[in-house]
Design an enzyme around this catalytic site. Structure first.
Site, mmCIF file in Angstrom:
data_model
loop_
_atom_site.group_PDB
_atom_site.id
_atom_site.type_symbol
_atom_site.label_atom_id
_atom_site.label_comp_id
_atom_site.label_asym_id
_atom_site.label_seq_id
_atom_site.Cartn_x
_atom_site.Cartn_y
_atom_site.Cartn_z
ATOM 1 N N CYS A 122 0.801 -1.217 0.000
ATOM 2 C CA CYS A 122 0.000 0.000 0.000
ATOM 3 C C CYS A 122 0.838 1.273 0.000
ATOM 4 C CB CYS A 122 -0.943 0.002 1.202
ATOM 5 S SG CYS A 122 -1.973 -1.484 1.300
ATOM 6 N N HIS A 268 -3.489 6.702 2.423
ATOM 7 C CA HIS A 268 -3.900 5.407 1.891
ATOM 8 C C HIS A 268 -5.284 5.077 2.411
ATOM 9 C CE1 HIS A 268 -4.330 1.226 1.139
ATOM 10 N NE2 HIS A 268 -4.005 0.842 2.366
ATOM 11 N N ASN A 299 -10.395 -0.766 -0.223
ATOM 12 C CA ASN A 299 -8.939 -0.685 -0.113
ATOM 13 C C ASN A 299 -8.327 -1.255 -1.390
ATOM 14 O OD1 ASN A 299 -6.211 -1.149 0.400
ATOM 15 N ND2 ASN A 299 -6.524 -1.793 2.508
#
Length: 343
Positions: A122, A268, A299
């Site tokens: 990420c 993020h 996500n």
């Protein structure tokens, strides 16, 4: 001793254009609930996620990247032939070699651009930005295409109550090019490998070579499970909330600005509760626009920051020239934060 000619690039680098691609299929929480014992209210309260996008058979890592990249190149006002390097961050391209970046560079019509993949979970987009900035300033490429792309639906265990609802698919891309003034701050990045088990792949690929599947996990139908992403939710949450706020502050300090100078915060998109906690810890003023794209995108790991950036600009919640703090963090555990001027 021979003297090596010094490299000569641009004085500074900046993001010139951004583009995104979200798969056409929108998946509400109700679909996730078909295989786990939970509720829509629980998912929303724990993560903030209402829907996510899942890729179809034709929406490959390469195809989604090409769509997002074409938009970013057009937004930057350049041609694909001017791209000198293509950097792709992904954990969901299943061919070990060649790098998917080479296919993307070719199909976009670049002129034999350098092309390679990186794997930094990420935080991958932040890692790619840092590499691109170095190339532009060093002079090895005038324009660099940075892509974050994932098909995490391929790595999701839909029977895992802790993670089944988290992940989505998509691609985000930016063009980094020359600037006459500072528009990308120093990157604060690093890793904490002692915590690498906190987010991991459930089954190493080489386990499938043995031939004996008796020790491999099975799904509810008795089939061998495909590798998936798993995590220790509470440990990751605590690390992200307490440690990543410190890294974000370090990035502000490195750029020589304060929270009051910010226009936009693009973390993020892991969890709304993490985002809200970081906003509180950083004491961000009310005027700072905060990306919460996770609500409808889920996500998307390396793709989450550029996708969130693209949406904020497209909706007018952020505007060209705004000062934004971006921070990615995840599997490794790795992180990268920097301050940028939005394209």
């Amino acid at each position: 001793m021979a003297k090596i000619k010094p490299s000569k690039g641009a004085p500074y680098a900046r993001i010139l254009g951004v583009g995104g691609y979200r798969p056409t299929r929108v998946v509400p929480n109700e679909v996730i609930l078909e295989k786990i014992d939970s509720s829509d209210e629980w998912i929303r309260s724990r993560s903030g996620i209402e829907t996510r996008h899942w890729a179809g058979p034709d929406e490959t890592v390469a195809a989604m990247s090409i769509e997002a990249s074409g938009k970013a190149i057009a937004d930057a006002g350049i041609s694909a032939e001017q791209i000198g390097a293509v950097v792709v961050s992904t954990v969901s391209h299943f061919s070990q070699t060649p790098a998917v970046a080479t296919e993307i560079a070719d199909k976009l019509g670049t002129n034999k651009a350098a092309a390679f993949d990186i794997t930094a979970g990420c935080a991958g987009f932040g890692y790619g930005l840092t590499l691109a900035k170095g190339m532009v300033v060093e002079g090895s490429a005038e324009y660099v295409l940075v892509i974050g792309v994932e098909r995490l639906s391929d790595l999701t265990d839909l029977e895992d109550r802790a993670t089944a609802f988290l992940f989505g698919d998509g691609a985000g891309a930016v063009v980094v090019g020359p600037s006459q003034e500072p528009a990308m701050g120093p990157t604060v990045w690093g890793s904490e490998g002692d915590k690498s088990d906190a987010i991991r792949q459930t089954i190493p690929w080489d386990r499938y070579r043995v031939g004996d599947v008796s020790e491999l996990p099975l799904d509810s139908q008795g089939n061998v499970k495909f590798p998936a992403i798993t995590q220790e939710g509470q440990a990751v949450f605590r690390w992200a909330v307490f440690e990543m706020a410190k890294v974000a502050q370090q990035a502000l300090d490195a750029a020589g600005i304060s929270a009051d100078d910010l226009d936009v915060f693009i973390p993020h998109q892991a969890n709304v509760r993490i985002i809200d906690s970081m906003v509180k810890t950083l004491k961000l003023p009310e005027h700072v626009t905060v990306a919460r794209d996770i609500r409808t995108t889920g996500n998307t790991s390396a793709a989450s920051i550029p996708l969130a950036m693209e949406r904020l600009l497209a909706t007018g919640e952020a505007k060209s020239g705004d000062t934004a703090l971006v921070i990615g963090f995840g599997s490794g555990l790795v992180y990268a934060a920097t301050v940028v001027t939005l394209p």
